[in-house]
Scaffold this motif. Structure first.
Motif, mmCIF file in Angstrom:
data_model
loop_
_atom_site.group_PDB
_atom_site.id
_atom_site.type_symbol
_atom_site.label_atom_id
_atom_site.label_comp_id
_atom_site.label_asym_id
_atom_site.label_seq_id
_atom_site.Cartn_x
_atom_site.Cartn_y
_atom_site.Cartn_z
ATOM 1 N N ILE A 1 0.847 -1.204 0.000
ATOM 2 C CA ILE A 1 0.000 0.000 0.000
ATOM 3 C C ILE A 1 0.883 1.255 0.000
ATOM 4 O O ILE A 1 0.636 2.215 -0.740
ATOM 5 N N ALA A 2 1.942 1.238 0.823
ATOM 6 C CA ALA A 2 2.857 2.394 0.850
ATOM 7 C C ALA A 2 3.479 2.608 -0.531
ATOM 8 O O ALA A 2 3.638 3.738 -0.990
ATOM 9 N N PHE A 3 3.776 1.494 -1.191
ATOM 10 C CA PHE A 3 4.353 1.566 -2.538
ATOM 11 C C PHE A 3 3.474 2.379 -3.485
ATOM 12 O O PHE A 3 3.965 3.160 -4.293
ATOM 13 N N LEU A 4 2.151 2.200 -3.382
ATOM 14 C CA LEU A 4 1.253 2.892 -4.317
ATOM 15 C C LEU A 4 1.513 4.398 -4.295
ATOM 16 O O LEU A 4 1.557 5.048 -5.333
ATOM 17 N N ILE A 5 1.710 4.935 -3.100
ATOM 18 C CA ILE A 5 1.898 6.387 -2.986
ATOM 19 C C ILE A 5 3.338 6.784 -3.305
ATOM 20 O O ILE A 5 3.584 7.703 -4.088
ATOM 21 N N GLU A 6 4.308 6.061 -2.730
ATOM 22 C CA GLU A 6 5.716 6.424 -2.952
ATOM 23 C C GLU A 6 6.073 6.293 -4.432
ATOM 24 O O GLU A 6 6.766 7.137 -4.992
ATOM 25 N N GLY B 1 11.055 3.182 -3.152
ATOM 26 C CA GLY B 1 9.596 3.139 -3.082
ATOM 27 C C GLY B 1 9.002 2.103 -4.020
ATOM 28 O O GLY B 1 7.903 1.617 -3.789
ATOM 29 N N GLY B 2 9.710 1.747 -5.083
ATOM 30 C CA GLY B 2 9.226 0.732 -6.019
ATOM 31 C C GLY B 2 9.877 -0.613 -5.776
ATOM 32 O O GLY B 2 9.288 -1.517 -5.182
ATOM 33 N N THR B 3 11.151 -0.735 -6.196
ATOM 34 C CA THR B 3 11.819 -2.033 -6.138
ATOM 35 C C THR B 3 11.953 -2.563 -4.708
ATOM 36 O O THR B 3 11.554 -3.679 -4.408
ATOM 37 N N LEU B 4 12.518 -1.736 -3.822
ATOM 38 C CA LEU B 4 12.807 -2.243 -2.480
ATOM 39 C C LEU B 4 11.521 -2.546 -1.709
ATOM 40 O O LEU B 4 11.428 -3.563 -1.018
ATOM 41 N N PHE B 5 10.509 -1.668 -1.831
ATOM 42 C CA PHE B 5 9.235 -1.961 -1.162
ATOM 43 C C PHE B 5 8.651 -3.262 -1.716
ATOM 44 O O PHE B 5 8.057 -4.049 -0.970
ATOM 45 N N GLY B 6 8.838 -3.498 -3.007
ATOM 46 C CA GLY B 6 8.381 -4.750 -3.597
ATOM 47 C C GLY B 6 9.119 -5.933 -2.998
ATOM 48 O O GLY B 6 8.523 -6.954 -2.643
ATOM 49 N N LEU B 7 10.443 -5.780 -2.853
ATOM 50 C CA LEU B 7 11.238 -6.875 -2.287
ATOM 51 C C LEU B 7 10.857 -7.112 -0.824
ATOM 52 O O LEU B 7 10.746 -8.257 -0.379
ATOM 53 N N PHE B 8 10.641 -6.030 -0.068
ATOM 54 C CA PHE B 8 10.201 -6.187 1.330
ATOM 55 C C PHE B 8 8.838 -6.868 1.378
ATOM 56 O O PHE B 8 8.601 -7.772 2.180
#
Lengths: 320, 556
Positions: free
Chosen positions: B361-366, B402-409
């Motif tokens: 969800i955080a990814f959507l905004i970042e 905000g994209g790649t790393l949040f996806g990996l997390f």
């Protein structure tokens, strides 16, 4: 006069929004337009995200929600809406590009600026004037800057003037600028160019045409020979030791082209591309050990005696 | 349903006095995709710590104006190594770790198509990274930036051996990357369980398939450029040296022809992860399955026609610039519209706020912030103002973190129970989430302003101009918050591995094949694979009355 301009300039930051040229103004209008739409899109995403996550949070023992796999109409809308925005902004951007970077149509450049590791050289075609680091330009006239590099890639960027432009060895790049009003404008090299990239700052002194012509004329005239014995001794050292093989001082035998031209060195506010104020103490420090002040700079450490350093300093600080 | 059987020794070979448990040797000699996947992930953590320490030193140097904490020589090595490491030895191995671990499990296979090639790929990456870091001992790390522009990368401007190690390290790791991608393509196309058609593949696997083709097409350009540069430096060739008749700008073309697809190479797998995570935690199918695949393909094709947008300020002229501006705007559409696919997936769902979902969800905004600043570079005049400033630094970290790393997390918190058989501490993990997200925004939001205020990137220090000092200090504080959060994450993982609650086979009520086997899966992934008749085979099994394949109104 220059001092007051300088003081007024350093009292406020010069961001991309403090435009001082019609070119920068055009970019600003585009930026504001973009910011408005972007803020709208961001707001939409934030509102939807917050609304959906709160409204549809899982409730205790809820059964599985309806299994919706898609909606063609919504998907088409999701693509076509940004498409419209893209078309609008593409043409807006294209118009701005053509307005601020029109064809040169064979026009000669008004000034040739060359990036060196880590200083700027300015050559004024039509006169013999060559300066370094503090670049004087006339206001109110559409100027064509020619940008070159002597070594690696540098980049000329004064935010108040608008666009930046790379200086690439082996290529001639050009940039148009019309400066609205007199003042000191700061900028910086914006392409990583090695060890001292940080201290390759730009200072443009913009003057109205009358002042500018006066400045140009003064710089065409030979430097006045210093009149005290210490400075004279400094001149002798400068000419006879290695200094003159890299630096030029017009009207003397010093004609080296490797380092900054020092003809009117003492008239500059700062030294080492904006690294420090130009005053005798700093010049002395620099001459004593350049590598300590600006490591990596291409001026080696000469082991001058203290007296010699003082003499050269006296000479240089008289080159008004 | 018949599973694909890969011959594997199930009994110890007789008369061989070797113990079954070989400790470290078992890992080093492994050709098992799960062990190799986990090794990729640990390799990524190792280099994350290295690159993180490098950037903390950099941020200390930048905390105040005119600082003398680091000298420029060291500073330039540190930021170069930070960028190079994060891209090639943190992001890439982390992605490959998930790919290697999950792709066979998600398609019902027992291993990759070429298990030994798989191990080879990992070890090439490993030794490529070690070689790059050996440069610190060999006379100086590379110091010309991660994109290493000519002619600054030439011997007369960078005479320490750093750039040679950059070339050799990346070449070796690049070979591993290419072989791994070939392995994924074959595995996905040939080793799916018999009944799984391409249109029933999980979206994560789809993204890896597209991504692997991207890598196969993009890396040759980088590898060629690296060899040419090595020739320049070691054999006195003149590809990029202007004095010898070479071209400085050629390096930029070759590098960005790889470099821009690389941006999508590290984001597409994250898109794949989110496309698994959103449906599971919303208890709904993905919104627009076909659309997401098609937009992934559109991104992959357009990715090769946008590289000049890194070079708008090099003076190529309005005609060239406007063509690449248009293509760069176009690629923004399939990238951006996916945000609305995921929002629509959540809409009407029953959202469970597990840490994995919180990152999604955080990814959507970042990512929207990073995407919008990205679009601003396609407006060429704005790019002319802002390129090579801190605004770019902010932008790229918003998409990479905000994209790649949040996806990996998000993927880590989702699949950790499957990989380790243990649950992560949910409460501590939430602390980690908030600390990391806060630190991230503190670090990078202010950098947009710094760029607009005229601060160029890659400067080892800066004059005391109004506002610059305080904004940089805020950024440094944020960097340390992220570092503390990362330390907490490592702690959470290690405690979970030691004492974590045992994970069940299917802790999240998920849909795909990897959740049908034990947690962690045995050496042989599956004894049998359940029938695959839709994109959600496990759900079909759990809810036979409402199975996807029984429905005809498939809008996806």
């Amino acid at each position: 006069m220059i001092v007051t301009l300088y003081l007024s300039a350093i009292n406020k930051a010069q961001s991309i929004f403090d435009s001082a040229s019609p070119q920068a103004e055009k970019i600003n209008r585009l930026s504001y337009g973009f910011l408005t739409v972007a803020a709208g899109v961001l707001l939409l995403v934030v509102v939807l995200t917050v609304y959906i996550t709160i409204k549809f949070r899982s409730k205790e023992n809820a059964s599985e929600p309806r299994q919706i796999t898609g909606n063609r109409k919504l998907e088409i809308l999701m693509v076509s809406f940004p498409m419209v925005l893209v078309v609008i902004f593409f043409f807006w951007s294209l118009n701005t590009m053509n307005a601020i970077n029109p064809d040169r149509a064979g026009q000669k450049s008004d000034i040739i600026i060359t990036g060196h590791q880590w200083w700027w050289e300015a050559v004024y075609p039509g006169s013999k004037v060559i300066t370094a680091n503090e670049i004087h330009l006339p206001t109110g006239r559409k100027l064509l800057l020619q940008l070159n590099s002597a070594d690696v890639i540098h980049d000329w960027w004064v935010p108040s003037f608008g666009a930046k432009m790379d200086m690439i060895p082996g290529m001639d790049n050009f940039l148009w600028v019309t400066i609205d009003k007199p003042g000191i404008y700061e900028g910086t090299c914006s392409e990583f160019c090695g060890e001292q990239h940080a201290w390759m700052r730009i200072m443009v002194v913009a003057q109205n045409p009358a002042d500018y012509n006066k400045w140009l004329l003064a710089h065409t005239i030979k430097t006045t020979i210093p009149n005290d014995s210490l400075a004279n001794k400094g001149e002798v050292i400068f000419m006879n030791s290695s200094c003159s093989s890299c630096h030029s001082i017009q009207g003397t035998v010093a004609a080296g082209m490797e380092g900054p031209n020092l003809t009117h060195f003492a008239s500059r506010q700062t030294m080492l591309s904006g690294m420090m104020d130009n005053n005798p103490q700093n010049v002395e420090k620099w001459l004593t050990n350049p590598q300590k002040i600006k490591p990596g700079a291409h001026m080696p450490r000469f082991i001058f005696s203290k007296d010699s350093v003082r003499a050269i300093t006296a000479y240089l600080t008289q080159l008004k | 349903m018949k599973a694909i059987n890969l011959p594997e020794p199930e009994k110890p070979i007789p008369n061989l006095s070797v113990s079954n448990n070989q400790g470290l040797l078992q890992w080093i000699s492994s050709v098992d995709h799960k062990q190799i996947g986990i090794m990729y992930l640990w390799l990524s953590v190792l280099f994350l710590v290295a690159a993180g320490c490098e950037i903390l030193l950099v941020r200390i140097q930048l905390a105040v104006p005119n600082n003398h904490f680091l000298n420029p020589e060291v500073y330039n090595q540190l930021f170069t190594m930070h960028g190079t490491t994060m891209i090639f030895f943190v992001a890439m191995p982390a992605i490959f770790g998930f790919n290697t671990y999950l792709v066979p499990l998600m398609i019902g296979a027992n291993d990759m198509a070429y298990p030994r090639l798989n191990a080879f790929s990992f070890w090439m990456t490993f030794f490529g990274g070690l070689l790059l870091y050996f440069s610190f001992l060999a006379g100086g790390a590379p110091d010309a930036g991660w994109f290493n522009y000519a002619p600054l990368n030439q011997y007369n401007y960078s005479s320490s051996p750093g750039v040679d190690y950059y070339c050799s390290g990346l070449l070796i790791a690049g070979i591993g990357t290419v072989t791994a991608s070939a392995n994924f393509v074959v595995t996905i196309l040939k080793y799916r369980v018999n009944s799984m058609s391409l249109k029933q593949m999980p979206l994560f696997v789809w993204m890896i398939l597209i991504n692997s083709f991207l890598i196969l097409a993009a890396f040759p350009s980088l590898n060629a450029a690296l060899v040419m540069l090595l020739f320049d430096r070691q054999l006195h060739a003149h590809f990029f040296s202007v004095q010898g008749g070479g071209s400085a700008i050629l390096w930029q073309h070759l590098f960005w022809l790889f470099g821009h697809p690389e941006v999508y190479i590290v984001i597409l797998p994250a898109f794949g992860i989110f496309s698994e995570v959103f449906p599971v935690y919303s208890r709904k199918p993905i919104f627009g399955y076909t659309f997401i695949i098609a937009s992934g393909m559109a991104i992959a094709l357009l990715a090769f026609g946008v590289w000049i947008h890194h070079m708008f300020a090099t003076g190529l002229g309005n005609t060239v610039n406007s063509f690449f501006a248009a293509s760069s705007m176009l690629i923004g559409i399939p990238t951006g519209v996916k945000i609305f696919n995921w929002l629509a997936t959540m809409h009407g769902g029953a959202i469970r706020f597990k840490v994995s979902m919180m990152f999604a969800i955080a990814f959507l905004i970042e990512f929207t912030i990073g995407g919008l600043t990205g679009i601003s570079f396609t407006l060429v005049p704005i790019d002319w103002q802002l390129t090579d400033t801190y605004y770019v630094v902010a932008h790229l970290h918003f998409v990479f973190i905000g994209g790649t790393l949040f996806g990996l997390f998000s993927g880590l918190f989702y699949w950790f129970p499957k990989m380790s058989g243990r649950m992560l501490d949910e409460k501590l993990s939430k602390w980690f989430f908030w600390l990391f997200v806060l630190g991230f925004n503190t670090t990078f939001l202010v950098q947009h302003a710094l760029g607009a205020m005229g601060m160029a990137r890659r400067v080892y220090t800066y004059p005391d101009l109004p506002g610059w000092g305080i904004l940089n200090l805020i950024s440094t504080i944020g960097g340390f918050m992220m570092a503390i959060a990362t330390g907490l994450l490592v702690f959470i993982i290690i405690t979970a591995l030691k004492t974590g609650e045992k994970a069940t086979r299917d802790p999240w009520d998920a849909n795909t094949l990897e959740w049908t086997t034990s947690s962690p899966p045995g050496l042989k992934n599956f004894d049998f694979v359940i029938p695959v008749k839709s994109t959600r085979p496990f759900r079909d099994l759990k809810r036979p009355d409402d199975a996807d394949w029984k429905k005809t109104d498939n809008n996806g």
